[in-house]
Design a protein around this motif. Structure first.
Motif, PDB file in Angstrom:
ATOM      1  N   LEU A  34      -8.660 -23.300 -30.856  1.00  0.00           N
ATOM      2  CA  LEU A  34      -8.773 -24.571 -30.303  1.00  0.00           C
ATOM      3  C   LEU A  34      -7.959 -25.621 -31.420  1.00  0.00           C
ATOM      4  O   LEU A  34      -7.925 -25.241 -32.602  1.00  0.00           O
ATOM      5  N   SER A 755      -7.683 -29.121 -21.210  1.00  0.00           N
ATOM      6  CA  SER A 755      -7.402 -27.993 -21.927  1.00  0.00           C
ATOM      7  C   SER A 755      -7.361 -26.774 -20.914  1.00  0.00           C
ATOM      8  O   SER A 755      -7.835 -26.819 -19.829  1.00  0.00           O
ATOM      9  N   SER A 760     -12.700 -24.343 -24.799  1.00  0.00           N
ATOM     10  CA  SER A 760     -12.784 -25.741 -25.076  1.00  0.00           C
ATOM     11  C   SER A 760     -13.582 -26.517 -24.231  1.00  0.00           C
ATOM     12  O   SER A 760     -13.982 -26.619 -23.237  1.00  0.00           O
TER      13      SER A 760
END
Length: 795
Positions: A34, A755, A760
């Motif tokens: 991430l 995303s 995420s």
């Protein structure tokens, strides 16, 4: 025995513990991919510091001190959140997917290499202005800076496919527009379909399936076939050479209201373009700021210029014109396949070789040939040698291949436009795809133009392939820019387009012989006619309208075709009282859609044969034409000596649909719901194919709407895969409402999220709000709104 059993139990527990530890380790490792969203990060290539702040939905506001750094930072952001999507996009456009996926995608790569979308992108970049080139180059530097500075592992999709992304280039950004042009320009596919049908139907019957709009069809502006014997297998392969996601789509909406029709006293512009629903989605919300400039709206990962947005002065949106901008030419080739016939002699083809690498097999070498009319697109089909008439090929003419084409410049100029004059200057540079571009400005102006290049044909209407050796079958340039359909500040203060015909019979040029059903236009017009003034939320609410014009128009006729006994069925009694809204929690939409599905098969499948898959979608206009005036289509030509009347086919289709639903949902029709079938899947292209993982990461959600509703619920019909029957595959993955009285109060929603990383929190966080008609605003960061990421130049 007890001691042995104890050891076994301990062993099983240990294995389970190790499995849990391994799963947690993998999860932790993948989560470490991430992006960094706080702190300070030195980035090579940046000129001055840029602050990037994300709100609770992962929507960024970036504040730069100059334009170059703003585009650099957007590239950095896109790479943080959508790197794998960006890489897969450019690999598809370049015909290089097999390098990482394997031989399963060789046919797709062959088609993409033949279409030359990436070569066109490479050639287009030097034709752009210095400023546009600089913006594309800065964006590429931002992507590459993110690649070079990341400490976390690559997104999991790269790891599963075991490869690393190459550095980004400006051509990688440009090819996105070429791929979008491919999706929004489907004329060559329809020409091939008509060629397929020519072996089964006469010209009049083929024309019946593609009826021209009637003279009273709504418009946004109020004001020679050559037969050639080809293998059916070749034509079917060519028509299906592109996957569904890259094939043509036919839906988008916008409407614009002047200040006289707005409670704010300033224009309102609503836009919801319709594309394939996927995870990750097509769009990415962002706000860019630098001194004297703001850009807020929807971007496309891989592209620096906002697509549908405002720049603080004007706002713009798009629908597809559905103009006929592509032609197929039948080329007669020499015996050696090196030349094509012209009016008086033979002209050498341009020929080059392409090598397609594969992750699981040997490389494949293909030839790409080009005639004076364009790429020999039939070379992309491996069965081309089966064409019965030897030395015949199909060439594709398309303005994309024009050496002067440079649509990216138009999008760059939009970011700078301050008024109508500068907007039109930008639109003058739009070549492909032709789009209906809606416009509104802070001074109260509204308007639209069908911007793009539409050929002026020497003969024919673009619906049939033409003889490449005839002097009468070419193009005489394009419709002049000043003559393109356009209007500004219309009387009444209202503009609407929903892919309907944009100009009436008095228009002097041929845009297309066929336009999609204007049902969405009609419904939007109805809603806008109900009151004089709209506030922003009222105008945006129309995007959620789910009333089916098709159901409202067809049901009375269909019910009249049924016997008295059939009309007494409780399901039919419910349909007769139904409000025609395609609500996910009701049975009537499901019953009606299933009835239409079987009715279309009953009416045309026997006539069109294997082409039915391309014509199976229920068409209000076609069904009305058959039931009201062409009963011969109701007769099943495969049942000799038996004549089926329309009333019989309508009743049979109803019975078949009810039987099918009972077999799948049980006998109590009152428990059936449209949403049981009408689910938007939002399936990840990699993780969605992995058993168990796909279920764990599923974003599937029940939705309202149908093919013809303003809130587009484009469905799969499920003839080849019943498990996908009525799956919601296509729709408004973006909704936007621009309020020109205060552009910071404009409304946006995308799906499924910001995303492309399934781990995420921003992967699917918008899905429910998107379905339920909620919106967000891109107002930017104010003081004390939480931590930010500061990008700084390398010291």
């Amino acid at each position: 025995m007890r001691r042995g059993g104890l050891w076994v139990a301990r062993g099983v527990a240990l294995v389970m513990l190790l499995a849990i530890i391994a799963a947690l380790a993998i999860l932790f490792y993948l989560r470490s991919a991430l992006p960094q969203t706080e702190g300070r990060l030195e980035t090579p290539g940046l000129l001055q510091p840029v602050e990037i702040w994300r709100d609770g939905d992962g929507i960024p506001t970036l504040r730069a001190q100059n334009e170059t750094d703003a585009y650099f930072a957007l590239g950095f952001l896109h790479a943080q959140d959508r790197l794998w999507q960006m890489d897969s996009m450019r690999r598809i456009g370049a015909g290089r997917l097999s390098e990482v996926v394997g031989s399963a995608t060789l046919n797709l790569d062959r088609m993409m290499r033949t279409l030359e979308l990436y070569r066109v992108a490479q050639a287009m970049y030097p034709r752009l202005s210095y400023s546009a080139q600089a913006a594309l180059a800065a964006y590429a530097k931002g992507v590459n800076a993110q690649l070079s500075t990341r400490l976390a592992p690559l997104p999991a999709a790269f790891q599963i496919l075991n490869y690393e992304p190459e550095p980004w280039t400006p051509a990688d950004s440009i090819v996105w527009g070429n791929l979008m042009a491919l999706q929004l320009s489907g004329d060559w596919r329809e020409e091939i379909l008509r060629m397929q049908l020519s072996g089964r139907l006469d010209e009049a019957a083929i024309d019946f399936l593609w009826p021209s709009d009637s003279p009273d069809s709504p418009t946004t502006l109020e004001s020679a076939a050559t037969k050639v014997r080809t293998s059916t297998a070749v034509l079917e392969s060519l028509s299906k050479a592109l996957p569904w996601s890259l094939g043509p789509k036919s839906a988008s909406n916008w409407w614009v209201l002047s200040g006289d029709r707005s409670t704010t006293g300033a224009p309102l512009l609503a836009n919801d373009p319709h594309l394939a629903l996927s995870a990750p989605g097509t769009w990415y919300l962002a706000r860019l700021e630098w001194p004297g400039q703001v850009l807020a709206g929807v971007t496309a990962p891989g592209v620096p210029f906002p697509i549908i947005a405002h720049n603080g002065r004007i706002a713009w949106g798009f629908t597809t014109t559905h103009s006929d901008t592509q032609d197929l030419f039948i080329e007669q080739l020499s015996a050696d396949g090196l030349s094509s016939r012209t009016e008086q002699n033979w002209e050498p083809l341009q020929i080059r070789e392409e090598v397609i690498e594969s992750a699981d097999g040997p490389p494949v070498t293909i030839q790409v040939r080009r005639s004076r009319h364009g790429i020999l697109i039939s070379d992309a089909v491996s069965e081309v040698k089966d064409i019965l008439d030897s030395q015949v090929a199909l060439a594709l003419s398309w303005p994309l291949y024009d050496p002067e084409s440079r649509s990216p410049e138009a999008f760059y100029r939009l970011t700078k436009a301050a008024d109508r004059t500068e907007f039109l200057d930008a639109m003058r540079l739009m070549s492909v795809p032709q789009q209906n571009v809606a416009y509104a400005d802070g001074g109260g102006g509204i308007g639209f133009i069908s911007a793009g290049w539409t050929p002026i044909r020497r003969s024919g209407d673009g619906s049939r392939a033409l003889a490449g050796w005839s002097a009468d079958s070419g193009w005489n340039g394009y419709i002049p820019f000043e003559d393109l359909p356009q209007v500004f500040n219309p009387e009444g203060g209202t503009l609407i387009n929903a892919n309907n015909r944009v100009a009436g019979d008095g228009y002097p040029y041929l845009l297309s012989r066929y336009f999609p059903d204007p049902a969405r236009f009609e419904r939007i017009a109805e809603r806008l006619a109900k009151q004089q003034s709209f506030n922003p939320m009222e105008a945006a609410a129309i995007q959620l309208d789910i009333l089916s014009i098709t159901a409202r128009d067809l049901l009375p006729l269909l019910l009249s075709q049924l016997s008295a006994k059939d009309r007494q069925r409780p399901e039919i009694t419910a349909l007769a009282a139904w409000d025609h809204k395609m609500s996910r929690d009701r049975p009537e939409p499901l019953i009606f859609a299933a009835w239409m599905r079987h009715l279309m098969r009953a009416l045309i499948a026997d006539e069109v044969g294997t082409a039915f898959d391309d014509l199976a979608r229920p068409d209000r206009r076609l069904i009305l034409r058959i039931l009201e005036g062409a009963p011969e289509w109701c007769d099943d030509v495969s049942t000799l000596h038996i004549y089926e009347a329309c009333t019989e086919q309508v009743a049979t289709a109803l019975v078949q649909s009810l039987d099918e639903l009972r077999s799948r949902l049980g006998g109590d029709w009152r428990q059936w719901r449209w949403g049981q079938f009408h689910l938007a899947p939002f399936q990840h292209p990699v993780f969605g194919r992995v058993p168990l993982v796909a279920d764990a990461l599923s974003l599937a959600i029940e939705t309202d709407g149908w093919d013809d509703t303003v809130s587009r619920g484009g469905t799969a019909l499920g003839w080849s895969d019943p498990n996908r029957m009525f799956q919601h595959r296509h729709g408004a993955a973006l909704r936007a409402l621009f309020d020109l009285s205060n552009l910071d109060q404009s409304l946006f929603m995308i799906a499924p999220g910001q995303s492309d990383n399934p781990l995420s929190p921003y992967y699917g966080n918008f899905v429910t709000r998107w379905r339920d008609g909620h919106y967000v605003k891109l107002v930017g960061k104010t003081t004390a709104q939480g931590p930010a990421l500061l990008l700084t130049p390398v010291q």
